[in-house]
Design an enzyme around this catalytic site. Structure first.
Site, PDB file in Angstrom:
ATOM      1  CB  ALA A  13      -0.947  -0.009   1.198  1.00  0.00           C
ATOM      2  NE  ARG A  18      12.015   7.217   1.472  1.00  0.00           N
ATOM      3  CZ  ARG A  18      12.573   6.316   2.289  1.00  0.00           C
ATOM      4  NH1 ARG A  18      13.881   6.295   2.454  1.00  0.00           N
ATOM      5  NH2 ARG A  18      11.830   5.434   2.913  1.00  0.00           N
ATOM      6  N   GLY A 144      13.342  -1.936  13.256  1.00  0.00           N
ATOM      7  CA  GLY A 144      12.878  -2.480  14.528  1.00  0.00           C
ATOM      8  C   GLY A 144      13.925  -3.454  15.052  1.00  0.00           C
ATOM      9  CE1 TYR A 353      13.181  -6.574 -39.024  1.00  0.00           C
ATOM     10  CE2 TYR A 353      12.004  -6.203 -41.086  1.00  0.00           C
ATOM     11  CZ  TYR A 353      12.001  -6.430 -39.712  1.00  0.00           C
ATOM     12  OH  TYR A 353      10.812  -6.511 -39.031  1.00  0.00           O
ATOM     13  NE  ARG A 427      22.014  -7.706 -61.432  1.00  0.00           N
ATOM     14  CZ  ARG A 427      22.614  -8.768 -60.947  1.00  0.00           C
ATOM     15  NH1 ARG A 427      22.428  -9.157 -59.706  1.00  0.00           N
ATOM     16  NH2 ARG A 427      23.448  -9.469 -61.700  1.00  0.00           N
TER      17      ARG A 427
HETATM   18  C1  UD1 Z   1       8.962  -1.861   9.272  1.00  0.00           C
HETATM   19  C2  UD1 Z   1       8.947  -2.580  10.622  1.00  0.00           C
HETATM   20  C3  UD1 Z   1      10.350  -2.598  11.203  1.00  0.00           C
HETATM   21  C4  UD1 Z   1      11.310  -3.267  10.226  1.00  0.00           C
HETATM   22  C5  UD1 Z   1      11.239  -2.584   8.879  1.00  0.00           C
HETATM   23  C6  UD1 Z   1      12.033  -3.374   7.866  1.00  0.00           C
HETATM   24  C7  UD1 Z   1       6.775  -2.148  11.641  1.00  0.00           C
HETATM   25  C8  UD1 Z   1       6.015  -1.330  12.613  1.00  0.00           C
HETATM   26  N1  UD1 Z   1       8.067  -1.879  11.497  1.00  0.00           N
HETATM   27  O1  UD1 Z   1       9.313  -0.518   9.544  1.00  0.00           O
HETATM   28  O2  UD1 Z   1      10.373  -3.299  12.432  1.00  0.00           O
HETATM   29  O3  UD1 Z   1      12.626  -3.229  10.725  1.00  0.00           O
HETATM   30  O4  UD1 Z   1       9.884  -2.505   8.397  1.00  0.00           O
HETATM   31  O5  UD1 Z   1      12.115  -2.661   6.667  1.00  0.00           O
HETATM   32  O6  UD1 Z   1       6.219  -3.034  11.033  1.00  0.00           O
HETATM   33  N2  UD1 Z   1       2.763  -0.593   4.554  1.00  0.00           N
HETATM   34  C9  UD1 Z   1       1.438  -0.636   4.159  1.00  0.00           C
HETATM   35  N3  UD1 Z   1       0.528   0.084   4.858  1.00  0.00           N
HETATM   36  C10 UD1 Z   1       0.850   0.849   5.940  1.00  0.00           C
HETATM   37  C11 UD1 Z   1       2.212   0.884   6.339  1.00  0.00           C
HETATM   38  C12 UD1 Z   1       3.137   0.146   5.619  1.00  0.00           C
HETATM   39  O7  UD1 Z   1       1.093  -1.309   3.194  1.00  0.00           O
HETATM   40  O8  UD1 Z   1      -0.040   1.463   6.522  1.00  0.00           O
HETATM   41  C13 UD1 Z   1       3.755  -1.354   3.785  1.00  0.00           C
HETATM   42  C14 UD1 Z   1       4.755  -0.446   3.089  1.00  0.00           C
HETATM   43  O9  UD1 Z   1       4.350  -0.193   1.766  1.00  0.00           O
HETATM   44  C15 UD1 Z   1       6.031  -1.244   3.155  1.00  0.00           C
HETATM   45  C16 UD1 Z   1       5.887  -2.087   4.407  1.00  0.00           C
HETATM   46  O10 UD1 Z   1       4.507  -2.110   4.707  1.00  0.00           O
HETATM   47  O11 UD1 Z   1       6.167  -2.128   2.055  1.00  0.00           O
HETATM   48  C17 UD1 Z   1       6.682  -1.558   5.592  1.00  0.00           C
HETATM   49  O12 UD1 Z   1       6.276  -0.268   5.900  1.00  0.00           O
HETATM   50  P1  UD1 Z   1       7.283   0.870   6.336  1.00  0.00           P
HETATM   51  O13 UD1 Z   1       6.519   2.103   6.579  1.00  0.00           O
HETATM   52  O14 UD1 Z   1       8.425   0.930   5.395  1.00  0.00           O
HETATM   53  O15 UD1 Z   1       7.798   0.296   7.741  1.00  0.00           O
HETATM   54  P2  UD1 Z   1       9.135   0.701   8.476  1.00  0.00           P
HETATM   55  O16 UD1 Z   1       8.880   1.905   9.285  1.00  0.00           O
HETATM   56  O17 UD1 Z   1      10.284   0.692   7.574  1.00  0.00           O
END
Ligand code: UD1
Ligand code: MG
Length: 452
Positions: A13, A18, A144, A353, A427
């Site tokens: 989602a 970026r 995390g 070709y 030709r």
């Molecule tokens: C998350 C983890 C973190 C981990 C890291 C690894 C959580 C709370 N944290 O952090 O522990 O080390 O990934 O990269 O889970 N997404 C959705 N909907 C949302 C939020 C996120 O679909 O509402 C999807 C994003 O598109 C992405 C993934 O979930 O593909 C992770 O989301 P992101 O916001 O990047 O989490 P991080 O803060 O990086």
């Protein structure tokens, strides 16, 4: 491997701002396949019974890609990005009815290996209710942290923003890949709140809650390369480089010779036979098969093409969709083949070709031969029989047929069928003007002397 059926929830989602792109992040490609496609291939390989893809609002093209890559994938829309737990909850209807294992994957983490998922599942089938895929991060900032007890069990995951200094010093990080015994998941999700630094529902909180319930959580690990998340184009390039080096290595270990592997670009689905030899600077677009013993000389570009056993292609050849090069055929420099079959032992070695047609076995296509396949409205076919000889600089105006063993005089424009065994020349006949050049030169010199 576990007998329990597997549901995989793929989170896609995120907007991916970026990437600075009009295209959603997970549709950006690695080795000619979208990142989402890579993740869904892993879902196929691990034998997922159901796949749920969670997308944001207005992501019709992501939905289409999901269904194309995993037929039967269920799409769920997460209206607002309220965190990873909220995203998984969007797939609630599938989770509710699922008693087996549930895996959560991110669609922007395309380098994950099937073997790693299999290891995770084995652990889930053993002693753990939750298994998290961890890795030792070179720079753990932002991830995390996996907090483990003295027995090695996972007690909690602490998000970077919530972590104490001591917790921040932990280098074992959460990749985001998590596995759950399905019957616990809905209950855990229901109790995750958003009273934290980001005001988000953290899926990672499920681990602490599970421990409070007396459930068991554990960690398996993999290399950092495997869980690289792509957020911008530099990480996209890094992921591409890792994919390419893995694919080249796998090809070489399977019996392919590459003079300069770092200059050969493979697609996710490139098929290379045994004893194929590849010289430098070759790009394999999607849908290419090269059979045993074929030689690819330097600087070629291929797409949706097949190269038969023992064929020699290149240097500087271009094979476009539908090019089918038969056994031991030769395709040489500056030859383009599109939607055409070149049968066994046929040769087109220079500057030609060959589009929309057939070159019969052992036929010889002279330098500069052009299949004139297009009249500005439609494409037409050229059919060249076995053993035919097409003289250099000939234009074959399609639709046209040249019979087996026929001969085409150089420089001909062929518009009518040539019967097997005939010679066709079209030709203007050559005219000789005796001593004309000598007389001309004398006249011009005299004229110049008079003026000077
Ligand atoms: C998350 C983890 C973190 C981990 C890291 C690894 C959580 C709370 N944290 O952090 O522990 O080390 O990934 O990269 O889970 N997404 C959705 N909907 C949302 C939020 C996120 O679909 O509402 C999807 C994003 O598109 C992405 C993934 O979930 O593909 C992770 O989301 P992101 O916001 O990047 O989490 P991080 O803060 O990086
Ligand atoms: Mg992230």
């Amino acid at each position: 491997m576990s007998e329990r059926s597997l549901l995989i929830v793929v989170l896609a989602a995120g907007k991916g701002t970026r990437m600075r792109s009009t295209r959603p992040k997970v549709l950006h490609r690695i080795a000619n396949l979208s990142m989402l496609g890579h993740v869904l291939s892993r879902c196929q390989e691990i034998g997922a019974a159901r796949v749920a893809v969670v997308v944001g609002p207005d992501m019709a093209d992501v939905e289409a890609e999901a269904v194309a890559r995993f037929p039967g994938a269920a799409i769920f829309v997460q209206p607002d990005q309220l965190g990873t737990a909220d995203a998984v909850k969007a797939a609630g209807p599938l989770i509710a009815g699922h008693d087996g294992d549930v895996l959560v994957l991110y669609a922007d983490t395309p380098l994950l290996r099937t073997e790693t998922l299999a290891r995770l599942r084995t652990r889930l089938a053993g002693d753990s209710d939750i298994v998290v895929l961890g890795f030792e991060a070179a720079d753990p900032g932002g991830y995390g942290r996996l907090l483990c007890g003295p027995d090695g069990r996972l007690t909690a995951i602490r998000e970077d923003k919530e972590a104490s200094d001591a917790e921040r010093a932990v280098r074992l990080c959460n990749s985001g890949v998590m596995g759950f015994r399905g019957r616990h998941l809905a209950g855990l999700l229901a109790r995750i709140g958003n009273a934290n630094a980001k005001g988000e529902y953290y899926l990672t909180d499920a681990v602490g809650i599970a421990n409070g319930d007396g459930l068991t959580a554990s960690v398996i690990t993999c290399g950092e390369d495997e869980v690289l998340g792509v957020n911008d184009r530099t990480q996209l390039a890094t992921a591409e480089a890792i994919f390419q080096s893995r694919a080249r290595r796998a090809a070489m270990l399977a019996g392919v010779t590459m003079w300069a592997p770092e200059t050969v670009y493979l697609s996710f689905d490139t098929q290379l036979g045994r004893d194929v030899e590849i010289e430098p600077n070759v790009v394999f677009g999607p849908g290419v098969t090269v059979e045993d013993g074929a030689v690819i000389r330097a600087n070629c570009h291929f797409e949706k093409a097949r190269i038969g056993p023992g064929a020699i292609v290149g240097p500087f050849s271009r094979l476009r969709p539908g090019a089918d090069i038969g056994p031991d055929a030769h395709i040489g420099n500056f030859v383009e083949v599109k939607n055409a079959t070149v049968e066994s032992g046929a040769k087109a070695n220079h500057l030609s070709y060959i589009g929309d047609g057939r070159v019969g076995s052992r036929a010889n296509i002279g330098a500069g031969t052009i299949f004139c396949n297009y009249d500005g409205f439609a494409k037409h076919r050229t059919d060249i029989g076995a053993g035919a000889f097409v003289g250099s600089n000939s234009s074959l105006v399609a639709p046209v047929k040249i019979g087996d063993g026929a001969y085409i005089g150089s420089g001909s424009v062929i518009t009518k069928e040539v019967a097997a065994g005939d010679l066709a020349i079209s030709r203007s006949p050559q005219v000789a003007h005796t001593k004309w050049a000598e007389r001309f030169r004398l006249r011009m010199l005299r004229h110049r002397d008079k003026k000077g």
